[in-house]
Design an enzyme around this catalytic site. Structure first.
Site, PDB file in Angstrom:
ATOM      1  N   LYS A  65       0.831  -1.209   0.000  1.00 38.37           N
ATOM      2  CA  LYS A  65       0.000   0.000   0.000  1.00 38.37           C
ATOM      3  C   LYS A  65       0.862   1.254   0.000  1.00 38.37           C
ATOM      4  CE  LYS A  65      -2.912   0.762   3.633  1.00 38.37           C
ATOM      5  NZ  LYS A  65      -2.791   2.103   4.217  1.00 38.37           N
ATOM      6  N   SER A  66       1.853   1.295   0.869  1.00 36.71           N
ATOM      7  CA  SER A  66       2.685   2.509   0.970  1.00 36.71           C
ATOM      8  C   SER A  66       3.417   2.771  -0.339  1.00 36.71           C
ATOM      9  CB  SER A  66       3.714   2.344   2.085  1.00 36.71           C
ATOM     10  OG  SER A  66       3.077   2.250   3.319  1.00 36.71           O
ATOM     11  N   ASP A 102       1.831  -1.226  11.853  1.00 39.79           N
ATOM     12  CA  ASP A 102       0.557  -1.686  11.285  1.00 39.79           C
ATOM     13  C   ASP A 102       0.271  -3.159  11.608  1.00 39.79           C
ATOM     14  OD1 ASP A 102       0.109   0.803  10.216  1.00 39.79           O
ATOM     15  OD2 ASP A 102       0.974   0.312   8.258  1.00 39.79           O
TER      16      ASP A 102
HETATM   17  C1  S3P Z   1       2.295   4.820   6.126  1.00 32.90           C
HETATM   18  C2  S3P Z   1       2.890   5.146   7.307  1.00 32.90           C
HETATM   19  C3  S3P Z   1       2.408   4.698   8.608  1.00 32.90           C
HETATM   20  C4  S3P Z   1       1.440   3.530   8.471  1.00 32.90           C
HETATM   21  C5  S3P Z   1       0.428   3.737   7.386  1.00 32.90           C
HETATM   22  C6  S3P Z   1       1.117   3.938   6.060  1.00 32.90           C
HETATM   23  C7  S3P Z   1       2.849   5.365   4.876  1.00 32.90           C
HETATM   24  O1  S3P Z   1       1.720   5.756   9.232  1.00 32.90           O
HETATM   25  O2  S3P Z   1       0.790   3.297   9.695  1.00 32.90           O
HETATM   26  O3  S3P Z   1      -0.411   2.609   7.288  1.00 32.90           O
HETATM   27  O4  S3P Z   1       2.535   4.837   3.794  1.00 32.90           O
HETATM   28  O5  S3P Z   1       3.624   6.327   4.954  1.00 32.90           O
HETATM   29  P1  S3P Z   1       2.519   6.906  10.048  1.00 32.90           P
HETATM   30  O6  S3P Z   1       3.425   7.583   9.105  1.00 32.90           O
HETATM   31  O7  S3P Z   1       1.459   7.826  10.551  1.00 32.90           O
HETATM   32  O8  S3P Z   1       3.220   6.166  11.123  1.00 32.90           O
END
Ligand code: S3P
Length: 689
Positions: A8-9, A310
């Site tokens: 996803k990221s 996560d």
């Molecule tokens: C993500 C960063 C994380 C993660 C989220 C996706 C990202 O959040 O929990 O599901 O893609 O940069 P945070 O940056 O708020 O920790």
């Protein structure tokens, strides 16, 4: 070997950065989940032609518009449930000084945005709060961003990436210091595109991006499977009856904390066939093999938290079956995720009979081999729903999850995959003993409809369904598609009107319809019959026309359509009318509940602004920016209510083709569906040899 959807990221970043590149990016394996669709949809509104995200992760090409190519949007940008979309776009749009309003669903509206807007404001960015302080909806106001130098109190990849994107847009050097390294996908991707980005130190961790070049190189990228999705299956493999192998999982070291913890718990996990995706400096990946075996309690905390943030819900689930008491600390960030995940886990674990203690920054879970049973809530959070899906699939447990469709945010196909593992079949049938699962769960309905094999009996013309949110134009489109194909238009509205007429004629007071109306409807004969190329309602043997459109019926029909027994009652006539094929059916649950084995399912969408524009035009209202914005916000609230409603919630059918009609004329959108129907015919013909 199992496959999980794309990371996803990485998918969000690949979409955003491809839009800014000079040239055509080639992306494969993108996550087709709701969150990434939100990012793709917004990029389209900003003028970048992003194709539909293929549901099988197939390749797409994006023609980048260059660093200054995005245009100011009309209406509101809808980030849905996606925090990454909202935060990264707040950074990018303020860096580019593009005015826009960003909004999201109630879960996203409750999440803090100040962590991004505060440092951006300090660098000259301007935002107006349109809702609660520090929350969405937020307006990005045109302003010049200056030097960006920030020490973040939280290790957040979203904060870091928002600032990097702001610097990219504004042509500025960026320096961010975070207490511990957060995921570094943005840095890796930016390097591949020709930007200088360095990171140093384990804690604090400092990232420096030099003043960016004026052009970004296009990307050629294969996105690995998401380790956050694989984590659910790893726990199933470790605690279930047999091991599992998962192909092509991203193994970026800033994300593999979950593997380290599971190994500390005693899980036997092996990474095989490890490789660097695309080129050195891309993303590491490999296949994961997990063998079943007992787990021990552990302590999880400190600087490892960002690398598994996560995965804490599923690690907490693993802890319920570990020997001893597991303690998770330093994880207060969990309170501002899609739900307050500490409180959600504690409430649900208690509801199924596990021993658990809530801590301000985590939780303590006592392991046991007691059977865990009961109903749990997703709290609108995909990872909570999946964690309890896995807990329910472990031997001995019986758990019902309320809002199963929410998993589409990050892991479309999760329940089907679980079922295919043989772990879920028991739970699926048990769930029908209690509260029925949400109508969107495709497998939950298979038994009461025609079997999938029927679809293969190609003796009949295709069945086509069109679902979509309010204002997506589904009924006018369905009517026109049917007309041009010489098919019948199956309009469930007419049957709801007939049901309303029956109830009105029964003399039963309206308050009693939900409880006592089903007897009246059972006594009525409801049919849809073809007449002069249209399906018309026949009630007790008589064709109905004008009576169905009377003001009394119109006034009551929405309320009647929300009564569960009414929806059940009209399933038979609807399916009967579709039986021979050659129909185009539109509604909110045609592809999921009414005709789950349709040959072609189309999910129509359009940006909020476009839908608002169409609505206002339809009402003959003059268009101006304020009206559009107001109507967009109203539609966003309506979407949300439609997704959450108990009866027939709005869901994209798992196997639907999505058609974003934002940039299409009515004619082109009708043609696109007709083409899809025609290619369906071709794919059913025997191959030419
Ligand atoms: C993500 C960063 C994380 C993660 C989220 C996706 C990202 O959040 O929990 O599901 O893609 O940069 P945070 O940056 O708020 O920790």
């Amino acid at each position: 070997m199992i496959r999980v959807p794309g990371d996803k990221s990485i998918s969000h970043r690949a979409l955003l950065l491809s839009a800014l590149a000079s040239g055509v990016s080639e992306l494969e394996g993108l996550l087709p989940g709701e969150d990434c669709r939100s990012t793709a949809g917004i990029l389209r509104v900003l003028g970048c032609e992003v194709p539909e995200l293929p549901s099988d992760g197939g390749p797409i090409r994006i023609q980048g518009l260059g660093l200054r190519g995005l245009s100011a949007p009309e209406g509101v940008l809808d980030c849905g449930n996606s925090g990454t979309t909202a935060r990264l776009l707040l950074g990018l749009l303020s860096g580019l000084s593009i005015p826009a309003v960003l909004d999201g669903d109630p879960s996203l509206r409750s999440r803090p945005m100040g962590r991004v807007t505060d440092p951006l404001r300090a660098a000259g960015g301007r935002f107006t709060e349109l809702g609660a302080p520090g929350r969405l909806p937020l307006r990005v106001v045109e302003a010049r961003i200056g030097a960006l130098r920030y020490t973040s109190p939280v290790a957040s990849a979203q904060v870091k990436s928002a600032l990097l994107l702001a610097g990219l847009g504004a042509g500025r050097r960026v320096e961010v210091t975070e207490p511990a390294p957060s995921r570094d996908h943005s840095e890796r991707m930016l390097r591949r595109m020709g930007v200088r980005v360095e990171g140093e130190g384990e804690g604090p961790h400092r990232i420096v991006m030099s003043e960016p070049p004026s052009n970004l190189k296009a990307l050629s990228l294969r996105v690995p499977g998401d380790i956050s999705s694989a984590a659910f299956l790893l726990v199933l493999g470790a605690l279930g009856p047999r091991g599992l192998s998962i192909a092509n999982v991203g193994l970026n070291p800033t994300r593999t904390g979950v593997l380290a913890v599971l190994e500390r718990m005693g899980a036997r996990i092996r990474a095989e066939n490890t490789r660097e995706m695309d080129d050195p400096g891309g993303e590491p990946a490999g296949d994961l093999v997990v063998l079943p075996g007992p787990l021990n309690a552990v302590r999880i905390g400190g600087s490892e938290i960002p690398s598994l943030i996560d995965e804490i819900p599923i690690l907490a689930v693993a802890a319920t079956r570990a020997r001893g008491t597991t303690e998770i600390r330093d994880a207060e960030e969990l309170r501002v995720k899609e739900s307050d995940r500490i409180s959600a886990m504690v409430q649900n674990l208690e509801a199924v009979g596990a021993r658990v203690e809530e801590l301000p920054d985590g939780l303590r879970i006592e392991g046991s081999n007691r059977a865990l049973e009961g109903k749990v809530r997703s709290f609108g959070d995909h990872r909570i729903a999946m964690a309890f899906g896995i807990l329910g699939a472990l031997p001995g447990n019986r758990i019902q999850v309320d809002d199963r469709g929410i998993v589409d945010v990050s892991f479309p196909g999760f329940w089907e995959l679980l079922e295919a593992q043989g772990s879920f079949s028991g739970q699926g049938s048990r769930s029908s003993e209690g509260t029925p699962p949400r109508a969107s769960a495709p497998e939950a309905r298979r038994d009461d409809t025609e079997g999938p094999d029927r679809q293969a009996a190609m003796g009949r013309a295709p069945i086509v369904t069109l679902d979509g949110p309010a204002g997506s134009g589904k009924s006018s489109t369905a009517r026109e598609v049917a007309r041009r194909l010489g098919f019948l238009h199956l309009d469930s509205g007419a049957l709801y009107r007939a049901a309303t007429l029956t109830l009105l004629r029964s003399g039963l007071p309206a308050e009693e319809w939900p409880d006592r109306g089903s007897g009246e409807l059972d006594g009525a004969k409801l049919e849809l019959v073809p007449e002069e190329g249209e399906l018309v309602v026949r009630l007790n043997g008589e064709i109905q026309g004008e009576e169905l459109r009377s003001p009394e019926v119109t006034e009551r029909v929405a309320e009647v359509a929300a009564i569960p027994h009414v929806r059940e009652r009209i399933l038979g006539p609807l399916r009967e009318a579709a039986r021979e094929g050659g129909v185009v059916a539109d509604g909110r649950d045609m592809g999921t509940v009414v005709l789950p084995h349709a040959d072609l399912k189309v999910y129509l969408t359009a940006s909020l602004a476009e839908r608002a524009r169409r609505r206002l035009l339809q009402e003959g209202v003059e268009l101006d920016a304020a009206r559009l914005e107001e109507e967009s916000l109203r539609l966003a609230a309506r979407d949300d209510a439609d997704r959450r409603r108990e009866v027939a919630p709005l869901r994209r059918p798992q196997d639907a083709v999505e058609l974003d009609t934002t940039g299409l004329t009515f004619d082109r959108q009708v043609e696109a569906i007709i083409q899809a129907v025609r290619s369906l015919d071709r794919s059913q013909e025997p191959p030419v040899t």
